[in-house]
Write a protein that holds these residues in place. Structure first.
Motif: not given
Length: 474
Positions: A395-399
């Motif tokens: 669920l991170s910004e890097r998904a």
């Protein structure tokens, strides 16, 4: 589809950047925080406080299940004049459709309680961060539209109580200001709903039920069940309309169990009650939705209890404005939610001041966007419980983008429109009608657009599950 183990959070899959298990003693959220005056996080990547219990969820969703719009739209369940459903059929459709739709709502609520993430941020796990922006933008448009509609409804209700056709601008401003204030302190607002508003609403509903029941309810469609499944489908759609915002609140739940059962029971009881009461008032108004509130005002002190329901309607606009801000945080994760809530509250109020009423085209457009979220929930739930979510969503910004998951979602949307094209434009309806004719398909009473648009993408996602799990592990 029933949720997987709603009573337990110990088997919840881990998700990166968001807490998942409020019952874990090692978790900071495991400490008792009910006596602290905590509020929702200001930015997206902050751990949410886990303060909401079953009674909080029940009160919130009970209030959201009662709506002035619900009273008047009971006409969609009853059917056209001259071909009304029987009273027994209409009530059965209300109960059945609400239970099915709210079970879907409960699944979305459960996922939010497990991940600790807002609704649109959960879609990062399903689609990847960049692809999650597409449903996020659609949800922003939908929530703003319904927020404006709610302010217009509140103003109209206030004018009815005040017996005036003027001062609409004043009622819109007051409703907009109250709505915006509620969104700045969302957890505090939920506490107020539980302690004070829910009881007042229950008293008003009991009063109107008794008073209208004493006058008797005519049954113009006695014995008619033709159109029952269409009415049931309409009720499913009403419940599902809250799916894209459920996790915005249940992310603060102490346990997944309380999130699921609180949302399911509170909303089911309230919506069934609201629509049955609306049905009674509608039948006593000769089936005319424009006269439905005459039945409420026609009983002794009816204006006072109707005023309670009008004031309570601000929880509907609150939910739409706050969820708009939560959706925007998926795009702007480091912007203070109070700034976003304030800006959306002002925008919604300004739009409500400039719009006298919704045109049929725009209302249908909102319905078109709503049809997006039935198949989306199916894909979300299956992938979370049986697909990649079993090994932990990113669920991170890097998904990373998961393009494959767009296929069952688009398939479900196509199924919905193929069965029941939304009348947004003549060319749109003509396209899907031509597709029906090409495939020699004629919609039947049993072809529920909501149910088929849920089941088909759910099955497609399940078939993709082995592939998606390997991709995540790899």
């Amino acid at each position: 589809m029933p949720p997987a183990s709603p009573s337990s959070s110990s088997d919840a899959p881990a998700s990166k950047d968001f807490p998942t298990d409020p019952t874990d003693p090692a978790s900071p959220t495991a400490t008792a925080v009910s006596d602290q005056r905590v509020e929702a996080p200001l930015v997206l990547d902050t751990e949410p406080p886990r303060t909401l219990r079953f009674r909080d969820h029940f009160a919130l969703w009970m209030n959201l299940g009662v709506s002035l719009i619900g009273f008047s739209t009971a006409a969609t369940v009853l059917g056209a004049k001259g071909s009304e459903l029987s009273l027994a059929a209409a009530v059965t459709a209300i109960v059945t459709g609400t239970a099915v739709g709210t079970a879907m709502l409960g699944v979305a609520a459960l996922i939010g309680a497990r991940t600790g993430a807002p609704a649109m941020a959960n879609l990062r796990g399903l689609f990847g961060t960049r692809l999650s922006y597409l449903p996020t933008v659609l949800n922003i448009v939908q929530c703003i539209g319904w927020g404006v509609f709610e302010l217009l409804t509140i103003a109209a209700g206030a004018q009815t109580v005040a017996h005036t056709t003027g001062y609409r601008w004043l009622f819109v401003l007051l409703a907009g200001a109250l709505t915006t204030a509620l969104t700045i302190w969302p957890l505090g607002s939920i506490a107020v709903l539980r302690r004070f508003v829910a009881g007042a609403v229950a008293v008003a509903m009991v009063y109107f039920t008794v008073q209208l029941g004493r006058q008797g309810v005519p049954d113009p469609g006695a014995g008619n069940w033709h159109g029952f499944l269409g009415a049931t489908d309409a009720m499913i759609a009403v419940s599902i309309s809250f799916v894209p915002m459920a996790a915005d609140y249940t992310r603060h739940s102490r346990t997944p169990r309380s999130a699921f059962w609180g949302s399911f029971s509170g909303y089911t009881v309230a919506q069934v009650w609201c629509y049955v009461l609306g049905l009674m008032a509608l039948l006593q108004s000769d089936g005319d939705p424009s006269r439905i509130f005459d039945s409420f005002l026609g009983v002794w002190a009816g204006w006072l209890f109707l005023l309670v329901l009008v004031l309570r309607e601000t929880d509907q606009s609150f939910a739409n404005v706050y969820s708009t801000a939560m959706s925007l945080q998926n795009l702007l994760p480091r912007v203070d939610r109070r700034v976003l809530s304030g800006a959306i509250g002002v925008l919604t109020t300004v739009l409500a001041l400039r719009i006298d009423r919704f045109t049929d085209t725009y209302s249908n457009f909102l319905g078109l966007i709503g049809s997006v979220f039935v198949p989306l929930l199916a894909v979300l739930a299956v992938d979370y419980f049986f697909g990649a979510g079993r090994h932990g969503w990113n669920l991170s910004e890097r998904a990373p983008s998961r393009w494959t998951m767009l296929l069952p979602w688009l398939l479900g949307f196509a199924v919905y429109q193929f069965i029941a094209p939304t009348a947004v434009a003549d060319w749109w309806v003509d396209f899907w009608t031509s597709a029906q004719q090409a495939l020699h398909f004629t919609p039947q009473e049993w072809t529920s657009a909501s149910l088929f648009a849920f089941l088909v993408p759910a099955a497609a996602t399940a078939m993709l599950a082995p592939l998606t799990r390997r991709a995540v592990r790899g």
